[in-house]
Motif scaffolding. Structure first.
Motif, PDB file in Angstrom:
ATOM      1  N   ASP C  28      49.493  33.130  49.720  1.00  0.00           N
ATOM      2  CA  ASP C  28      50.516  32.557  49.171  1.00  0.00           C
ATOM      3  C   ASP C  28      50.564  32.693  47.762  1.00  0.00           C
ATOM      4  OD1 ASP C  28      51.441  32.307  51.760  1.00  0.00           O
ATOM      5  OD2 ASP C  28      51.045  30.323  52.048  1.00  0.00           O
ATOM      6  N   LYS C  29      49.470  32.352  47.306  1.00  0.00           N
ATOM      7  CA  LYS C  29      49.313  32.133  45.803  1.00  0.00           C
ATOM      8  C   LYS C  29      47.957  32.465  45.449  1.00  0.00           C
ATOM      9  CE  LYS C  29      50.530  28.706  42.511  1.00  0.00           C
ATOM     10  NZ  LYS C  29      49.917  27.471  41.946  1.00  0.00           N
ATOM     11  N   PHE C  30      47.901  33.421  44.368  1.00  0.00           N
ATOM     12  CA  PHE C  30      46.757  34.004  43.830  1.00  0.00           C
ATOM     13  C   PHE C  30      46.341  33.089  42.566  1.00  0.00           C
ATOM     14  CE2 PHE C  30      47.981  37.358  46.571  1.00  0.00           C
ATOM     15  CZ  PHE C  30      46.813  37.826  46.956  1.00  0.00           C
ATOM     16  N   THR C  31      45.451  32.499  42.355  1.00  0.00           N
ATOM     17  CA  THR C  31      44.858  31.560  41.129  1.00  0.00           C
ATOM     18  C   THR C  31      43.577  31.975  40.982  1.00  0.00           C
ATOM     19  OG1 THR C  31      44.271  30.030  42.533  1.00  0.00           O
ATOM     20  CG2 THR C  31      46.297  29.763  41.660  1.00  0.00           C
ATOM     21  N   HIS C  33      39.855  30.079  39.146  1.00  0.00           N
ATOM     22  CA  HIS C  33      39.455  28.895  39.118  1.00  0.00           C
ATOM     23  C   HIS C  33      40.034  27.739  38.074  1.00  0.00           C
ATOM     24  CE1 HIS C  33      35.489  26.112  38.769  1.00  0.00           C
ATOM     25  NE2 HIS C  33      36.429  25.599  39.729  1.00  0.00           N
ATOM     26  N   GLY C  34      40.735  26.903  38.467  1.00  0.00           N
ATOM     27  CA  GLY C  34      41.163  25.943  37.756  1.00  0.00           C
ATOM     28  C   GLY C  34      42.773  26.001  38.080  1.00  0.00           C
ATOM     29  N   GLY C  35      43.488  26.753  38.674  1.00  0.00           N
ATOM     30  CA  GLY C  35      44.575  26.942  39.114  1.00  0.00           C
ATOM     31  C   GLY C  35      45.641  27.853  38.380  1.00  0.00           C
ATOM     32  N   ARG C  36      45.161  28.595  37.173  1.00  0.00           N
ATOM     33  CA  ARG C  36      45.937  29.566  36.533  1.00  0.00           C
ATOM     34  C   ARG C  36      46.401  30.531  37.424  1.00  0.00           C
ATOM     35  NH1 ARG C  36      42.929  32.524  34.015  1.00  0.00           N
ATOM     36  NH2 ARG C  36      41.941  30.954  32.536  1.00  0.00           N
ATOM     37  N   THR C  37      47.874  30.910  37.557  1.00  0.00           N
ATOM     38  CA  THR C  37      48.250  32.098  38.363  1.00  0.00           C
ATOM     39  C   THR C  37      47.841  33.359  37.884  1.00  0.00           C
ATOM     40  OG1 THR C  37      50.240  30.530  38.945  1.00  0.00           O
ATOM     41  CG2 THR C  37      50.396  32.729  39.387  1.00  0.00           C
ATOM     42  N   VAL C  38      47.646  34.052  38.842  1.00  0.00           N
ATOM     43  CA  VAL C  38      47.273  35.484  38.622  1.00  0.00           C
ATOM     44  C   VAL C  38      48.438  36.295  39.176  1.00  0.00           C
ATOM     45  CG1 VAL C  38      45.898  37.408  39.352  1.00  0.00           C
ATOM     46  CG2 VAL C  38      44.900  35.488  39.723  1.00  0.00           C
ATOM     47  N   GLU C  39      49.289  36.961  37.946  1.00  0.00           N
ATOM     48  CA  GLU C  39      50.344  37.628  38.268  1.00  0.00           C
ATOM     49  C   GLU C  39      50.156  38.837  39.060  1.00  0.00           C
ATOM     50  OE1 GLU C  39      53.192  38.459  35.203  1.00  0.00           O
ATOM     51  OE2 GLU C  39      52.035  37.346  33.786  1.00  0.00           O
ATOM     52  N   ARG C  40      51.276  39.215  39.866  1.00  0.00           N
ATOM     53  CA  ARG C  40      51.250  40.229  40.678  1.00  0.00           C
ATOM     54  C   ARG C  40      51.319  41.508  39.853  1.00  0.00           C
ATOM     55  NH1 ARG C  40      55.628  39.630  43.538  1.00  0.00           N
ATOM     56  NH2 ARG C  40      54.881  38.817  45.107  1.00  0.00           N
ATOM     57  N   LEU C  41      51.993  41.738  38.839  1.00  0.00           N
ATOM     58  CA  LEU C  41      51.957  43.095  38.045  1.00  0.00           C
ATOM     59  C   LEU C  41      52.101  42.438  36.642  1.00  0.00           C
ATOM     60  CD1 LEU C  41      52.241  46.026  38.090  1.00  0.00           C
ATOM     61  CD2 LEU C  41      54.741  45.571  38.338  1.00  0.00           C
ATOM     62  N   ALA C  42      51.274  42.650  35.926  1.00  0.00           N
ATOM     63  CA  ALA C  42      51.171  42.526  34.451  1.00  0.00           C
ATOM     64  C   ALA C  42      52.149  43.626  33.783  1.00  0.00           C
ATOM     65  CB  ALA C  42      50.075  42.353  33.787  1.00  0.00           C
ATOM     66  N   LEU C  43      53.206  43.206  32.850  1.00  0.00           N
ATOM     67  CA  LEU C  43      53.973  44.352  32.284  1.00  0.00           C
ATOM     68  C   LEU C  43      53.871  44.331  30.747  1.00  0.00           C
ATOM     69  CD1 LEU C  43      57.103  44.013  34.671  1.00  0.00           C
ATOM     70  CD2 LEU C  43      55.551  45.862  34.533  1.00  0.00           C
ATOM     71  N   PRO C  44      54.309  45.205  30.063  1.00  0.00           N
ATOM     72  CA  PRO C  44      54.441  45.204  28.492  1.00  0.00           C
ATOM     73  C   PRO C  44      55.589  44.151  28.225  1.00  0.00           C
ATOM     74  CG  PRO C  44      55.207  47.284  29.347  1.00  0.00           C
ATOM     75  CD  PRO C  44      54.557  46.341  30.748  1.00  0.00           C
ATOM     76  N   GLU C  45      55.529  43.689  27.004  1.00  0.00           N
ATOM     77  CA  GLU C  45      56.571  43.046  26.504  1.00  0.00           C
ATOM     78  C   GLU C  45      57.948  43.632  26.565  1.00  0.00           C
ATOM     79  OE1 GLU C  45      57.182  40.036  25.314  1.00  0.00           O
ATOM     80  OE2 GLU C  45      55.015  39.580  26.085  1.00  0.00           O
ATOM     81  N   MET C  71      49.926  46.549  46.390  1.00  0.00           N
ATOM     82  CA  MET C  71      48.536  46.923  46.360  1.00  0.00           C
ATOM     83  C   MET C  71      47.648  46.098  47.192  1.00  0.00           C
ATOM     84  SD  MET C  71      48.268  50.227  45.386  1.00  0.00           S
ATOM     85  CE  MET C  71      46.628  50.343  45.165  1.00  0.00           C
ATOM     86  N   TYR C  72      46.618  45.835  46.607  1.00  0.00           N
ATOM     87  CA  TYR C  72      45.359  45.065  47.455  1.00  0.00           C
ATOM     88  C   TYR C  72      45.765  43.574  47.451  1.00  0.00           C
ATOM     89  CZ  TYR C  72      42.728  49.222  45.792  1.00  0.00           C
ATOM     90  OH  TYR C  72      42.512  50.313  45.777  1.00  0.00           O
ATOM     91  N   ARG C  73      46.941  43.052  47.121  1.00  0.00           N
ATOM     92  CA  ARG C  73      47.508  41.513  47.140  1.00  0.00           C
ATOM     93  C   ARG C  73      47.770  41.617  48.789  1.00  0.00           C
ATOM     94  NH1 ARG C  73      48.824  38.452  42.662  1.00  0.00           N
ATOM     95  NH2 ARG C  73      51.018  37.742  43.646  1.00  0.00           N
ATOM     96  N   GLU C 387      35.391  38.600  45.423  1.00  0.00           N
ATOM     97  CA  GLU C 387      34.756  37.774  44.216  1.00  0.00           C
ATOM     98  C   GLU C 387      35.164  38.286  42.792  1.00  0.00           C
ATOM     99  OE1 GLU C 387      30.419  37.004  44.835  1.00  0.00           O
ATOM    100  OE2 GLU C 387      30.681  36.973  46.814  1.00  0.00           O
ATOM    101  N   SER C 388      35.271  39.597  42.697  1.00  0.00           N
ATOM    102  CA  SER C 388      35.512  40.081  41.396  1.00  0.00           C
ATOM    103  C   SER C 388      37.075  39.791  40.664  1.00  0.00           C
ATOM    104  CB  SER C 388      35.323  41.609  41.121  1.00  0.00           C
ATOM    105  OG  SER C 388      36.651  42.295  41.923  1.00  0.00           O
ATOM    106  N   GLY C 389      38.102  39.415  41.899  1.00  0.00           N
ATOM    107  CA  GLY C 389      39.190  39.212  41.223  1.00  0.00           C
ATOM    108  C   GLY C 389      40.115  40.521  40.795  1.00  0.00           C
ATOM    109  N   VAL C 390      39.495  41.599  40.685  1.00  0.00           N
ATOM    110  CA  VAL C 390      40.203  42.749  40.266  1.00  0.00           C
ATOM    111  C   VAL C 390      41.131  43.025  41.530  1.00  0.00           C
ATOM    112  CG1 VAL C 390      38.540  43.631  39.034  1.00  0.00           C
ATOM    113  CG2 VAL C 390      38.524  44.514  41.455  1.00  0.00           C
ATOM    114  N   ALA C 391      41.212  42.629  42.754  1.00  0.00           N
ATOM    115  CA  ALA C 391      42.068  42.907  43.680  1.00  0.00           C
ATOM    116  C   ALA C 391      43.376  42.019  43.575  1.00  0.00           C
ATOM    117  CB  ALA C 391      41.438  43.042  45.001  1.00  0.00           C
TER     118      ALA C 391
END
Ligand SMILES: Nc1nc2c(ncn2[C@@H]2O[C@H](COP(=O)(O)OP(=O)(O)O)[C@@H](O)[C@H]2O)c(=O)[nH]1
Ligand SMILES: [Mg+2]
Lengths: 303, 136, 552
Positions: C28-31, C33-45, C71-73, C387-391
């Motif tokens: 439901d939520k990708f974070t 360690h510590g709770g910072r949210t991992v964005e689904r898709l990082a975009l340019p400004e 993708m892998y989410r 473990e790597s978080g890249v997915a």
């Protein structure tokens, strides 16, 4: 197989022994004295009866494939055949990659298909110095037809044309510069022109363009060597051309010319070696090179 | 200056000829005349070609694990063709215990992944030199 | 334009929403360690036109950022490890074990005689039977291979090219006997003949008739076995043969274009078969170049399909691919270092958005891997996944100046090569004239020379060596396997209905001679009568001829 007497070797090669044939060619190629005496003992009648065919053209035109097809047809008629495939040596390292065999491996186990890959070893013009001798050794071993494949770009077709009884130039759409061939007058020295890869687009156009430079319209043939199409025809043409040349005594004339030319080529090659040694041995500083050359030459061939 | 002629061949069915082609080129650059037969050659074809080309050495490459059966088969074919004096060298993915077996069978040098090209070239040189001495 | 760009909105409302509805994300939520949210898709400004042209959104043309919106989410890549076994019975036992463990896909490696269409008793097969995979001579072997394995429930991937039609036919008949119709079977055949001529070497027939066989398969499967992937267009072996990354992309896509064109010429409709095309790439050690390579390949294929074939359907433009780590980079020296190489390579494949992945075992280049090293290879994928978080975020390296520049560069270089192939008259002409093989060989020679000179460091090989006995582990296949297989083949040949078999073979010959006939049905018939792979291929050899390597 070690240190054989030349006479023994000649006898065995006349019987067609594969190793003796191969070794004899090496001995000549390496310019050994044994090689020279072998050449003296070859069966002249067999040499006279054999036909040598030069197959030349740009890389990729299909020479090796065409050669393979000709081997196939010759073997169907139970004719023993020799093949000499010449590739260039590197001028830098003197090494060479000889890969034409790949296309002839269908006949690898047939003792009556004698294949020899040769490197040019510094000889310019696409033919190696020992090609003539190799042809004669194969002929003496009973090969009725000898095919010599050489890469020909521009001028170098001339050399094979002077060496072989009959010369075939192979061209294909998209390979090599046909205009170049016409400019260099190559169509005048080759006996037959083969437009290979007739199955590819552009073959008709090539035929049309080249038709203009031909002596006669029956000088040109179309083949699809990879499918063995038109290749049986080509063989028939070669053999009937041979017959005609023999009847008109032209084959004998060509042979004579060819032997003379080979003699000149060899003389120059040997001459250069000895001359170089001589010049290096002398300490002729202070003399103008041109003057020195005149003096030197006058000692050998008085002008 | 003597020129050495060698035959590089791939017996068996595996089509991985990257190694064979590298060695062929490296030998050419070291001054050899190299005849390459292409992939999928039978032992008899290799022996017949070696004889016709009058090579001073034959190099075999096999990556599929068939070396144990095929390398000795090439030696046998050469013997049959009256060319037992032509040395055979071989390379590929060859386990240590097979190396001994192959050497006992008469393969004069065996190379494995990671053998430096210079070492391979040297082995070919030595083999050719010996064969040529034997000729004269 | 800003992040509120209407195209972003459009993507969110369409592709993304649809995907999320059908395939919820793993969490439901990708974070962190510590709770910072991992964005689904990082975009340019600024989501500007240049961004949209070059990168766009995942699951949308030009697919640079991936073929699925999440993708892998949504789901990890498929971790597909395969292994070859020498006999059908041994493989069957292994498959059933794997299936009990919850695996749903099987992968079959065949021995070389099978791959080149020779029976086990053919003189050419001497010493090769059962060596690099399983030996299949007749339908009887295929029946053993899939005994008690429900072919409607699993998907099977078969590494088979030149005789792919025959093996596929055997698979279909085994299914048939289980009561499973062809439209239910799932899987992939490699069926990519063009790369065999330039890289892998298991060709039988010349290019043209080989292309016909492939098109016949496309055609037959599009109506009868629509769930089966009919080709896996492989750059893997091109790279293994020594090509550069850009050459790998170029020659693979050029092959792909050739298959598409050939099928269109035979009258197939673009959207009928293109969704069943899959690709297979290599992951080598230059991490960022490899990531760029995968992204470039995706973008270039989409463009080519759109521009050359006026493709409109997403499934037709999407490049989906399997990846295997680079076998040629594994070293016999200090074999444990190979685990690290494989990790880098696997990471490149994941950062590049692969759909499935095989990680090589540390000893795989040298022998059949041990069980322990197979496990480590799988664990490597699992560590990257969990473990790597890249997915957890899509296409994480997008926007890196270097990676984007490299992506452009690989795409451009590949496109130039494709254009050169076109100028020569296409892939088949370039097989004939040696252009492709020559390019690969030159690159391979140069690479090896760099290693030999020490200019390119290979850890443990030309630097950082230790004193060790470099031992190639033993890959021992009992020679009795060959004798046993030959014996079984003799038995099958003795027991079958000879007359029916002969009839099938002569029907096949007739069909092969008529260029418009589809050979799939006659091959199915021959297989049903227990005609052997060698017999069937010999009939075709008689009609099509055999391909000889290019002179060199
Ligand atoms: N389409 C076609 N290809 C051919 C034909 N003849 C030869 N080839 C191909 O052209 C390439 C070069 O042939 P090869 O005989 O090695 O040429 P060489 O360099 O002149 O000896 C090979 O891939 C052959 O298969 C032909 O008639 N038609
Ligand atoms: Mg040639």
């Amino acid at each position: 197989m070690s240190s054989l007497q030349p006479a023994q070797l000649v006898e065995q090669l006349h019987r067609g022994d594969p190793r003796s044939v191969a070794r004899a060619i090496s001995l000549v190629e390496d310019q050994s004295d044994v090689g020279a005496s072998i050449m003296q003992g070859l069966d002249q009648q067999r040499l006279d009866e054999a036909l040598t065919v030069g197959i030349t053209g740009p890389p990729g035109a299909g020479k090796s494939t065409l050669t393979g097809a000709l081997i196939h047809h010759l073997r169907q008629q139970k004719i023993r055949v020799g093949i000499i495939a010449v590739d260039p040596s590197s001028p830098l390292t003197h090494g060479a990659l000889l890969g034409d065999r790949i296309r002839m491996m269908d006949h690898a186990l047939d003792q009556d298909v004698v294949v020899r890959s040769m490197a040019t070893r510094g000889r310019l013009g696409g033919v190696c110095a020992a090609a003539g001798a190799a042809m004669r050794i194969m002929a003496a071993s009973g090969c009725r037809v000898i095919l010599v494949e050489t890469v020909g770009i521009g001028q170098s077709e001339m050399d094979i044309a002077s060496l072989a009884d009959i010369t075939v130039l192979v061209l294909a759409p998209g390979f090599g510069d046909e205009i170049q061939a016409m400019k260099a007058g190559i169509l005048e020295v080759v006996d037959l022109l083969v437009i290979n890869k007739a199955d590819m687009p552009g073959a008709q156009k090539l035929l049309f363009d080249l038709g203009k430079g031909l002596r006669a319209s029956d000088q040109v043939l179309q083949t699809c060597a990879s499918e063995k199409q038109g290749t049986a025809d080509l063989l028939t043409r070669l053999l009937s051309l041979e017959k005609m040349l023999r009847q008109e005594q032209k084959l004998q004339q060509r042979r004579l010319c060819s032997l003379r030319q080979e003699t000149v080529d060899w003389s120059l090659e040997l001459f250069k070696k000895r001359l170089t040694a001589l010049v290096h041995a002398q300490h002729c500083t202070g003399i103008d090179p041109r003057v020195a050359a005149e003096q030197l030459l006058n000692r050998v061939i008085p002008g | 200056m003597e020129v050495y002629r060698v035959l590089i061949a791939k017996p068996g069915l595996d089509g991985h000829d990257r190694g064979a082609k590298f060695i062929a080129r490296a030998l050419r650059d070291a001054g050899f005349e190299v005849i390459y037969t292409g992939i999928r050659r039978t032992p008899n074809e290799i022996a017949a070609s070696a004889v016709q080309e009058d090579v001073a050495a034959v190099g075999l490459s096999s990556m599929s694990g068939a070396h144990a059966r095929l390398f000795p088969a090439v030696l046998a074919s050469l013997r049959q063709a009256g060319a037992a004096d032509i040395p055979v060298l071989g390379g590929g993915i060859i386990p240590a215990e097979d190396i001994t077996l192959l050497q006992e069978a008469g393969i004069c040098s065996v190379f494995t992944p990671g053998t430096p090209a210079q070492a391979i070239i040297k082995a070919f040189k030595d083999a050719c030199q010996q064969q040529h001495q034997h000729r004269n | 334009m800003s992040k509120k760009d209407p195209s972003l909105q459009g993507w969110q409302d369409n592709e993304l929403a649809r995907t999320l509805a059908r395939f919820p994300e793993r969490k439901d939520k990708f974070t962190c360690h510590g709770g910072r949210t991992v964005e689904r898709l990082a975009l340019p400004e600024e989501v500007d036109q240049e961004y949209l042209d070059k990168l766009g959104f995942p699951g949308r043309y030009p697919y640079t950022r991936g073929v699925q919106p999440t993708m892998y989410r949504g789901r990890f890549w498929t971790m597909r490890q395969y292994a070859g076994f020498s006999t059908a019975a041994a493989s069957n036992e292994r498959y059933r074990y794997l299936l009990e463990q919850g695996q749903t896909g099987l992968s079959v490696a065949f021995d070389l005689p099978t791959q080149i269409g020779y029976d086990s008793d053919d003189p050419m097969s001497l010493g090769e039977v059962g060596k690099v995979g399983v030996a299949i001579d007749t339908l009887a072997d295929m029946e053993t291979l899939f005994d008690q394995i429900p072919l409607d429930k699993i998907s099977t991937s078969m590494t088979i090219n030149s005789p792919a039609m025959v093996l596929l036919a055997m698979y279909i008949v085994v299914a048939e006997k289980q009561g499973v119709s062809a439209d239910q079977i799932q899987g992939t055949i490699q069926n990519d003949i063009l790369k065999e001529y330039v890289a892998r070497g298991t060709y039988i027939f010349p290019p043209q008739p080989s292309l016909r066989l492939i098109t016949n398969i496309f055609q037959w499967c599009s109506t009868n076995a629509p769930k089966f992937n009919t080709i896996s267009i492989s750059g893997y072996h091109i790279r293994e043969a020594g090509s550069t990354a850009a050459q790998e992309v170029a020659f693979t896509l050029a092959n792909g274009l050739t298959y598409v064109q050939t099928a269109l010429d035979a009258g197939l409709a673009l959207d009928d078969f293109t969704p069943r095309l899959a690709f297979f790439f290599n992951a080598s050690s230059n991490l960022l170049e490899e990531v760029a390579k995968f992204r470039a390949a995706r973008r270039l294929w989409a463009k080519l399909m759109k521009e050359r074939f006026q493709a409109k359907k997403p499934a037709t433009m999407m490049l989906r691919f399997h990846t295997q780590t680079a076998g040629n980079t594994l070293t016999a020296q200090q074999v444990d270092n190979n685990i690290i190489r494989v990790t880098l390579q696997a990471l490149a494949a994941v950062l590049g958005g692969t759909q499935s992945l095989h990680t090589n075992s540390r000893d795989e280049a040298l022998s059949l891997p041990t069980e322990a090293s197979v496990r480590t290879a799988l664990r490597t994928q699992q560590v990257i996944a969990h473990e790597s978080g890249v997915a957890d975020t899509v296409d994480p390296l997008a926007g890196s100046w270097y990676v984007e520049q490299l992506t452009d560069a690989v795409e451009q270089e590949a496109m130039q090569l494709i254009e050169r192939v076109d100028e020569f008259g296409g892939v088949v002409a370039c097989i004939e004239n040696g252009f492709i093989a020559g390019q690969i060989e030159d690159a391979a020679y140069q690479y090896q020379q760099e290693i030999e000179s020490g200019e390119r460091v290979i850890v443990g090989v030309n630097e950082f060596q230790v004193d060790e006995d470099v031992e190639v582990p033993v890959m021992r296949i009992d020679p009795a396997v060959e004798d046993e297989q030959v014996h079984q083949l003799k038995q099958v040949k003795a027991e079958r209905d000879q007359e029916a078999g002969q009839q099938c073979l002569s029907d096949l010959e007739t069909a092969a001679r008529s260029e418009s006939a589809n050979l799939m049905e006659p091959v199915l018939n021959a297989v049903r009568c227990y005609c052997s792979l060698g017999e069937i291929c010999n009939v075709l050899r008689g009609v099509f001829g055999e391909y000889r390597g290019r002179a060199w």
